[in-house]
Design a protein around this motif. Structure first.
Motif, PDB file in Angstrom:
ATOM      1  N   ASN A 149      54.166  45.664  36.185  1.00  0.00           N
ATOM      2  CA  ASN A 149      54.525  46.810  35.349  1.00  0.00           C
ATOM      3  C   ASN A 149      55.849  46.613  34.616  1.00  0.00           C
ATOM      4  N   ASP A 150      56.548  45.542  34.940  1.00  0.00           N
ATOM      5  CA  ASP A 150      57.836  45.289  34.318  1.00  0.00           C
ATOM      6  C   ASP A 150      57.654  44.438  33.064  1.00  0.00           C
ATOM      7  N   LEU A 151      58.741  44.199  32.373  1.00  0.00           N
ATOM      8  CA  LEU A 151      58.692  43.624  31.034  1.00  0.00           C
ATOM      9  C   LEU A 151      59.526  42.358  30.945  1.00  0.00           C
ATOM     10  N   HIS A 152      59.045  41.397  30.175  1.00  0.00           N
ATOM     11  CA  HIS A 152      59.802  40.182  29.872  1.00  0.00           C
ATOM     12  C   HIS A 152      60.051  40.149  28.367  1.00  0.00           C
ATOM     13  N   LEU A 153      61.311  39.939  27.973  1.00  0.00           N
ATOM     14  CA  LEU A 153      61.662  39.832  26.558  1.00  0.00           C
ATOM     15  C   LEU A 153      62.150  38.426  26.257  1.00  0.00           C
ATOM     16  N   ASP A 154      61.480  37.760  25.339  1.00  0.00           N
ATOM     17  CA  ASP A 154      61.903  36.445  24.868  1.00  0.00           C
ATOM     18  C   ASP A 154      62.700  36.668  23.585  1.00  0.00           C
ATOM     19  N   LEU A 155      64.022  36.630  23.705  1.00  0.00           N
ATOM     20  CA  LEU A 155      64.903  36.904  22.571  1.00  0.00           C
ATOM     21  C   LEU A 155      65.619  35.640  22.114  1.00  0.00           C
ATOM     22  N   LYS A 156      65.040  34.493  22.453  1.00  0.00           N
ATOM     23  CA  LYS A 156      65.636  33.216  22.061  1.00  0.00           C
ATOM     24  C   LYS A 156      65.636  33.095  20.541  1.00  0.00           C
ATOM     25  N   GLY A 157      66.744  32.592  19.997  1.00  0.00           N
ATOM     26  CA  GLY A 157      66.863  32.385  18.560  1.00  0.00           C
ATOM     27  C   GLY A 157      67.430  33.571  17.806  1.00  0.00           C
ATOM     28  N   LEU A 158      67.520  34.725  18.445  1.00  0.00           N
ATOM     29  CA  LEU A 158      68.079  35.908  17.779  1.00  0.00           C
ATOM     30  C   LEU A 158      69.593  35.930  17.937  1.00  0.00           C
ATOM     31  N   LYS A 159      70.272  36.361  16.891  1.00  0.00           N
ATOM     32  CA  LYS A 159      71.733  36.427  16.902  1.00  0.00           C
ATOM     33  C   LYS A 159      72.193  37.866  17.058  1.00  0.00           C
ATOM     34  N   CYS A 160      73.406  38.023  17.569  1.00  0.00           N
ATOM     35  CA  CYS A 160      74.054  39.313  17.758  1.00  0.00           C
ATOM     36  C   CYS A 160      73.988  40.108  16.457  1.00  0.00           C
ATOM     37  N   PRO A 161      73.605  41.365  16.508  1.00  0.00           N
ATOM     38  CA  PRO A 161      73.381  42.233  17.671  1.00  0.00           C
ATOM     39  C   PRO A 161      71.920  42.374  18.081  1.00  0.00           C
ATOM     40  N   LEU A 162      71.032  41.539  17.531  1.00  0.00           N
ATOM     41  CA  LEU A 162      69.593  41.726  17.767  1.00  0.00           C
ATOM     42  C   LEU A 162      69.164  41.689  19.231  1.00  0.00           C
ATOM     43  N   PRO A 163      69.685  40.794  20.081  1.00  0.00           N
ATOM     44  CA  PRO A 163      69.226  40.840  21.478  1.00  0.00           C
ATOM     45  C   PRO A 163      69.447  42.201  22.148  1.00  0.00           C
ATOM     46  N   VAL A 164      70.599  42.789  21.944  1.00  0.00           N
ATOM     47  CA  VAL A 164      70.862  44.102  22.559  1.00  0.00           C
ATOM     48  C   VAL A 164      70.014  45.186  21.906  1.00  0.00           C
ATOM     49  N   LEU A 165      69.879  45.151  20.597  1.00  0.00           N
ATOM     50  CA  LEU A 165      69.076  46.175  19.917  1.00  0.00           C
ATOM     51  C   LEU A 165      67.619  46.126  20.367  1.00  0.00           C
ATOM     52  N   LYS A 166      67.068  44.939  20.498  1.00  0.00           N
ATOM     53  CA  LYS A 166      65.677  44.817  20.943  1.00  0.00           C
ATOM     54  C   LYS A 166      65.529  45.209  22.416  1.00  0.00           C
ATOM     55  N   ALA A 167      66.512  44.869  23.234  1.00  0.00           N
ATOM     56  CA  ALA A 167      66.482  45.276  24.642  1.00  0.00           C
ATOM     57  C   ALA A 167      66.546  46.797  24.752  1.00  0.00           C
ATOM     58  N   ARG A 168      67.442  47.415  23.995  1.00  0.00           N
ATOM     59  CA  ARG A 168      67.577  48.877  24.018  1.00  0.00           C
ATOM     60  C   ARG A 168      66.264  49.551  23.626  1.00  0.00           C
ATOM     61  N   LYS A 169      65.636  49.063  22.553  1.00  0.00           N
ATOM     62  CA  LYS A 169      64.382  49.659  22.082  1.00  0.00           C
ATOM     63  C   LYS A 169      63.275  49.507  23.123  1.00  0.00           C
ATOM     64  N   ALA A 170      63.147  48.321  23.692  1.00  0.00           N
ATOM     65  CA  ALA A 170      62.104  48.081  24.691  1.00  0.00           C
ATOM     66  C   ALA A 170      62.326  48.938  25.929  1.00  0.00           C
ATOM     67  N   MET A 171      63.575  49.049  26.370  1.00  0.00           N
ATOM     68  CA  MET A 171      63.868  49.799  27.587  1.00  0.00           C
ATOM     69  C   MET A 171      63.704  51.300  27.407  1.00  0.00           C
ATOM     70  N   SER A 172      63.811  51.777  26.180  1.00  0.00           N
ATOM     71  CA  SER A 172      63.670  53.219  25.934  1.00  0.00           C
ATOM     72  C   SER A 172      62.263  53.708  26.277  1.00  0.00           C
ATOM     73  N   ARG A 173      61.290  52.802  26.280  1.00  0.00           N
ATOM     74  CA  ARG A 173      59.899  53.183  26.565  1.00  0.00           C
ATOM     75  C   ARG A 173      59.541  53.059  28.039  1.00  0.00           C
ATOM     76  N   LEU A 174      60.470  52.567  28.863  1.00  0.00           N
ATOM     77  CA  LEU A 174      60.186  52.319  30.270  1.00  0.00           C
ATOM     78  C   LEU A 174      60.665  53.462  31.161  1.00  0.00           C
ATOM     79  N   SER A 175      60.081  53.538  32.338  1.00  0.00           N
ATOM     80  CA  SER A 175      60.486  54.534  33.318  1.00  0.00           C
ATOM     81  C   SER A 175      61.731  54.065  34.060  1.00  0.00           C
ATOM     82  N   THR A 176      62.483  55.012  34.589  1.00  0.00           N
ATOM     83  CA  THR A 176      63.640  54.683  35.412  1.00  0.00           C
ATOM     84  C   THR A 176      63.191  53.797  36.571  1.00  0.00           C
ATOM     85  N   GLY A 177      63.962  52.754  36.824  1.00  0.00           N
ATOM     86  CA  GLY A 177      63.639  51.826  37.897  1.00  0.00           C
ATOM     87  C   GLY A 177      62.837  50.616  37.445  1.00  0.00           C
ATOM     88  N   ALA A 178      62.287  50.670  36.232  1.00  0.00           N
ATOM     89  CA  ALA A 178      61.556  49.509  35.704  1.00  0.00           C
ATOM     90  C   ALA A 178      62.530  48.363  35.481  1.00  0.00           C
TER      91      ALA A 178
END
Length: 77
Positions: free
Chosen positions: A5-34
């Motif tokens: 039920n957990d998520l893996h993000l492959d953010l290789k090749g992305l430059k700042c600030p994209l890794p954090v922005l993509k992580a934030r967006k992905a995590m916004s859809r997850l439940s607490t504790g994911a």
């Protein structure tokens, strides 16, 4: 450590600030504790991801650097 039920993000090749922005967006859809595993090659991710976790109330469970590759496991707060 991660379940199906957990998520893996492959953010290789992305430059700042994209890794954090993509992580934030992905995590916004997850439940607490994911959990999210992240792989990134941006050197600033080693600073930005832990800062993002602290500011957003998530737990940084692990951080590992192997050459140019950084791996993180985050638990959504």
């Amino acid at each position: 450590m991660l379940s199906e039920n957990d998520l893996h993000l492959d953010l290789k090749g992305l430059k700042c600030p994209l890794p954090v922005l993509k992580a934030r967006k992905a995590m916004s859809r997850l439940s607490t504790g994911a959990r999210v595993s992240i792989e990134a090659t941006d050197p600033l991710a080693t600073i930005d991801i832990p800062h993002f976790c602290k500011e957003a109330g998530h737990r940084l469970l692990s951080q590992e650097v192997d050459g140019e590759l950084s791996r993180f496991v985050i638990e959504k707060g």
